[in-house]
Design a protein around this motif. Structure first.
Motif, PDB file in Angstrom:
ATOM      1  N   SER A 221       7.664  16.711  68.444  1.00 47.05           N
ATOM      2  CA  SER A 221       8.694  16.183  67.777  1.00 47.05           C
ATOM      3  C   SER A 221       9.281  17.261  66.806  1.00 47.05           C
ATOM      4  CB  SER A 221       8.366  15.072  66.958  1.00 47.05           C
ATOM      5  OG  SER A 221       7.587  15.325  65.773  1.00 47.05           O
TER       6      SER A 221
ATOM      7  N   ASN B  42      12.882  20.252  67.641  1.00 49.90           N
ATOM      8  CA  ASN B  42      14.162  19.368  67.922  1.00 49.90           C
ATOM      9  C   ASN B  42      15.429  19.759  67.736  1.00 49.90           C
ATOM     10  OD1 ASN B  42      13.706  19.689  65.009  1.00 49.90           O
ATOM     11  ND2 ASN B  42      13.259  17.609  64.706  1.00 49.90           N
TER      12      ASN B  42
ATOM     13  N   CYS C 268      13.988  22.973  71.616  1.00 44.17           N
ATOM     14  CA  CYS C 268      14.044  21.717  71.951  1.00 44.17           C
ATOM     15  C   CYS C 268      13.113  21.260  73.030  1.00 44.17           C
ATOM     16  CB  CYS C 268      15.389  21.379  72.708  1.00 44.17           C
ATOM     17  SG  CYS C 268      15.636  19.507  72.707  1.00 44.17           S
TER      18      CYS C 268
ATOM     19  N   ASP D 160      23.378  16.597  73.177  1.00 40.75           N
ATOM     20  CA  ASP D 160      23.195  15.533  72.136  1.00 40.75           C
ATOM     21  C   ASP D 160      22.088  14.748  73.014  1.00 40.75           C
ATOM     22  OD1 ASP D 160      24.972  16.493  70.535  1.00 40.75           O
ATOM     23  OD2 ASP D 160      26.589  15.535  70.825  1.00 40.75           O
TER      24      ASP D 160
ATOM     25  N   THR E 201      18.696  14.142  70.852  1.00 40.26           N
ATOM     26  CA  THR E 201      18.283  12.692  70.300  1.00 40.26           C
ATOM     27  C   THR E 201      16.820  12.022  70.885  1.00 40.26           C
ATOM     28  OG1 THR E 201      19.688  11.619  72.080  1.00 40.26           O
ATOM     29  CG2 THR E 201      20.590  11.940  69.707  1.00 40.26           C
TER      30      THR E 201
ATOM     31  N   THR F  55      14.051  13.772  71.157  1.00 40.06           N
ATOM     32  CA  THR F  55      13.042  14.631  70.652  1.00 40.06           C
ATOM     33  C   THR F  55      12.504  13.635  69.541  1.00 40.06           C
ATOM     34  OG1 THR F  55      14.297  15.511  68.911  1.00 40.06           O
ATOM     35  CG2 THR F  55      14.124  16.898  70.985  1.00 40.06           C
TER      36      THR F  55
ATOM     37  N   ASP G 239      14.263   6.025  78.142  1.00 38.09           N
ATOM     38  CA  ASP G 239      15.810   6.460  78.170  1.00 38.09           C
ATOM     39  C   ASP G 239      16.005   7.424  79.416  1.00 38.09           C
ATOM     40  OD1 ASP G 239      15.892   5.698  75.680  1.00 38.09           O
ATOM     41  OD2 ASP G 239      15.526   7.434  74.654  1.00 38.09           O
TER      42      ASP G 239
END
Length: 133
Positions: free
Chosen positions: A14, A17, A22, A45, A49, A51, A58
């Protein structure tokens, strides 16, 4: 020769990010997608998001193709470390009170305050009533 897989914590993943660095976690694997951000069809984007959490749901909800899943192999840098995290114990020199009386007594008083107040008011009102007769 067996392949050695690097393990990363979710916390460590995390921390990566930004557009310059990333990482995402999907199905227990950690992916460095920094170089893919500009090419991602859903935009950078979406990846940014993802991370800081396990983005498996998702990823699955987006309905990625077989080609996308194959492409992911190029970005895999390790796996998520699923071993339980044991927090370090803090040793304190302060004397700590260990007793249930300190915890129970305030609660017990809370439960008695209202009934005692009602009884007291009733007794006082009764005395005034009897005094007038």
């Amino acid at each position: 020769m067996p392949t050695i897989t690097k393990l990363f914590s979710l916390q460590e993943a995390s921390e990566h990010n930004t557009k310059e660095d990333c990482w995402v976690v999907i199905d227990g694997k950690v992916y460095d997608v920094t170089t893919y951000l500009d090419e991602h069809p859903g935009g950078d984007d979406v990846l940014l998001t993802a991370t800081g959490k396990d983005a498996t749901d998702d990823f699955e909800d987006a309905g990625h193709s077989k080609d996308a899943r194959e492409l992911m192999k190029d970005f895999c840098i390790g796996e998520l470390d699923l071993s339980p995290v044991i927090p370090e114990l803090e040793i304190s020199g302060k004397k700590q009170t260990v007793g249930t009386a300190n915890k129970v007594l305030p609660k017990a008083l809370d439960y008695w305050v209202f009934p005692v107040a009602i009884i007291s008011v009733s007794v006082i009102a009764g005395l005034f009533y009897l005094r007038k007769k």
